[in-house]
Design a protein around this motif. Structure first.
Motif, mmCIF file in Angstrom:
data_model
loop_
_atom_site.group_PDB
_atom_site.id
_atom_site.type_symbol
_atom_site.label_atom_id
_atom_site.label_comp_id
_atom_site.label_asym_id
_atom_site.label_seq_id
_atom_site.Cartn_x
_atom_site.Cartn_y
_atom_site.Cartn_z
ATOM 1 N N ILE A 137 -10.579 68.990 9.971
ATOM 2 C CA ILE A 137 -11.383 69.052 11.196
ATOM 3 C C ILE A 137 -12.843 69.352 10.855
ATOM 4 O O ILE A 137 -13.756 68.695 11.361
ATOM 5 N N ALA A 138 -13.061 70.335 9.985
ATOM 6 C CA ALA A 138 -14.432 70.696 9.602
ATOM 7 C C ALA A 138 -15.144 69.521 8.938
ATOM 8 O O ALA A 138 -16.312 69.241 9.240
ATOM 9 N N GLU A 139 -14.460 68.826 8.012
ATOM 10 C CA GLU A 139 -15.071 67.669 7.349
ATOM 11 C C GLU A 139 -15.438 66.596 8.372
ATOM 12 O O GLU A 139 -16.502 65.990 8.290
ATOM 13 N N HIS A 140 -14.540 66.351 9.307
ATOM 14 C CA HIS A 140 -14.776 65.298 10.292
ATOM 15 C C HIS A 140 -15.988 65.617 11.168
ATOM 16 O O HIS A 140 -16.713 64.714 11.585
ATOM 17 N N LEU A 141 -16.206 66.898 11.448
ATOM 18 C CA LEU A 141 -17.302 67.290 12.334
ATOM 19 C C LEU A 141 -18.611 67.559 11.608
ATOM 20 O O LEU A 141 -19.677 67.541 12.233
ATOM 21 N N THR A 142 -18.563 67.816 10.298
ATOM 22 C CA THR A 142 -19.784 68.226 9.597
ATOM 23 C C THR A 142 -20.254 67.264 8.511
ATOM 24 O O THR A 142 -21.355 67.425 8.001
ATOM 25 N N GLN A 143 -19.444 66.271 8.166
ATOM 26 C CA GLN A 143 -19.808 65.379 7.071
ATOM 27 C C GLN A 143 -19.968 63.946 7.553
ATOM 28 O O GLN A 143 -19.350 63.533 8.536
ATOM 29 N N SER A 144 -20.764 63.218 6.795
ATOM 30 C CA SER A 144 -20.931 61.793 7.091
ATOM 31 C C SER A 144 -19.653 61.052 6.710
ATOM 32 O O SER A 144 -18.814 61.558 5.961
ATOM 33 N N ALA A 145 -19.537 59.833 7.213
ATOM 34 C CA ALA A 145 -18.383 58.997 6.865
ATOM 35 C C ALA A 145 -18.312 58.786 5.357
ATOM 36 O O ALA A 145 -17.228 58.804 4.768
ATOM 37 N N GLU A 146 -19.462 58.604 4.744
ATOM 38 C CA GLU A 146 -19.495 58.381 3.298
ATOM 39 C C GLU A 146 -18.996 59.613 2.543
ATOM 40 O O GLU A 146 -18.204 59.494 1.605
ATOM 41 N N GLN A 147 -19.427 60.792 2.965
ATOM 42 C CA GLN A 147 -18.932 62.023 2.333
ATOM 43 C C GLN A 147 -17.426 62.162 2.508
ATOM 44 O O GLN A 147 -16.726 62.541 1.579
ATOM 45 N N ARG A 148 -16.925 61.863 3.699
ATOM 46 C CA ARG A 148 -15.482 61.956 3.957
ATOM 47 C C ARG A 148 -14.719 60.974 3.078
ATOM 48 O O ARG A 148 -13.647 61.292 2.561
ATOM 49 N N LEU A 165 -7.232 49.197 3.866
ATOM 50 C CA LEU A 165 -8.545 49.565 4.409
ATOM 51 C C LEU A 165 -8.429 49.980 5.873
ATOM 52 O O LEU A 165 -9.081 50.931 6.304
ATOM 53 N N LYS A 166 -7.608 49.253 6.623
ATOM 54 C CA LYS A 166 -7.429 49.560 8.045
ATOM 55 C C LYS A 166 -6.922 50.987 8.246
ATOM 56 O O LYS A 166 -7.418 51.720 9.102
ATOM 57 N N ASN A 167 -5.934 51.395 7.448
ATOM 58 C CA ASN A 167 -5.385 52.747 7.589
ATOM 59 C C ASN A 167 -6.355 53.815 7.089
ATOM 60 O O ASN A 167 -6.448 54.887 7.678
ATOM 61 N N ILE A 168 -7.081 53.525 6.016
ATOM 62 C CA ILE A 168 -8.097 54.471 5.538
ATOM 63 C C ILE A 168 -9.181 54.633 6.601
ATOM 64 O O ILE A 168 -9.609 55.751 6.904
ATOM 65 N N ALA A 169 -9.622 53.513 7.172
ATOM 66 C CA ALA A 169 -10.654 53.550 8.210
ATOM 67 C C ALA A 169 -10.205 54.400 9.402
ATOM 68 O O ALA A 169 -10.975 55.221 9.913
ATOM 69 N N SER A 170 -8.961 54.216 9.833
ATOM 70 C CA SER A 170 -8.439 54.992 10.959
ATOM 71 C C SER A 170 -8.448 56.484 10.625
ATOM 72 O O SER A 170 -8.813 57.310 11.461
ATOM 73 N N TYR A 171 -8.061 56.827 9.420
ATOM 74 C CA TYR A 171 -8.036 58.226 8.982
ATOM 75 C C TYR A 171 -9.443 58.829 8.990
ATOM 76 O O TYR A 171 -9.635 59.975 9.386
ATOM 77 N N LEU A 172 -10.427 58.044 8.555
ATOM 78 C CA LEU A 172 -11.804 58.530 8.458
ATOM 79 C C LEU A 172 -12.569 58.415 9.772
ATOM 80 O O LEU A 172 -13.660 58.955 9.907
#
Length: 189
Positions: A137-148, A165-172
């Motif tokens: 949750i913290a990563e999703h709210l505080t980091q860029s997509a690239e950092q995640r 890629l589709k599943n990774i994209a959904s996760y990120l």
């Protein structure tokens, strides 16, 4: 599973044998099979022996959101459904052929009663799961997509070979096209 039990708990060979051979059953699933489906009761906790799975929810618009990926030596299940007998809110699907050990609610409770060290083991599992979810949750709210993306690769280096890629994209929480761009950048570095 024996190594996992010994890494996170203190068990005798007899206790390990009882957990693995008496209270667990081995199940296999083909790629794309559902292990748990939202709306149904989840009767088991699962331990991955081989393969990879995803856990996801479906929002009010029918869009899937990957919440977690599980690989070898990983426990998963819809804990609230398992514990309360209510309908599951999560779906769990095989992304590769899966070989699992499954422990029913009845056996999970028997293990906790008959093998006291299993309680400490469960506490460690729940503590680790809570820390993982808090970090996610913290990563999703505080980091860029690239950092995640780079954090995901650091934690699970072979994720790009095992998960689409589709599943990774959904996760990120980003588009598959952007994951493709990030993948190309990573290769160039």
């Amino acid at each position: 599973m024996k190594n996992h039990l010994l890494t996170y708990g203190s068990f005798s060979e007899y206790e390990i044998d009882k957990i693995v051979n008496e209270y667990s059953e081995e199940l296999t699933f083909k790629k794309r099979d559902y292990i748990v489906t939202a709306g149904e009761v989840s009767h088991y906790q699962y331990f991955i022996l081989e393969g990879c799975m995803r856990g996801f929810i479906i929002d009010y618009q029918g869009k899937e959101h990957n919440i977690i990926f599980g690989f070898e030596d990983f426990w998963f299940g819809d804990m609230e459904s398992f514990d309360s007998g209510k309908a599951a809110i999560y779906n769990f699907q095989a992304l590769e052929p899966l070989k699992l050990l499954a422990i029913s609610k009845e056996n999970w409770d028997k293990i906790s009663t008959e093998i006291p060290s299993f309680i400490a083991y469960k506490c460690k599992l729940f503590q680790n799961a809570m820390m993982f979810q808090q970090m996610r949750i913290a990563e999703h709210l505080t980091q860029s997509a690239e950092q995640r993306y780079y954090n995901l690769l650091q934690k699970y280096p072979d994720v790009i070979f095992r998960i689409s890629l589709k599943n990774i994209a959904s996760y990120l929480g980003i588009s598959p096209e952007f994951v493709s761009i990030l993948r190309k950048r990573a290769v160039q570095k």
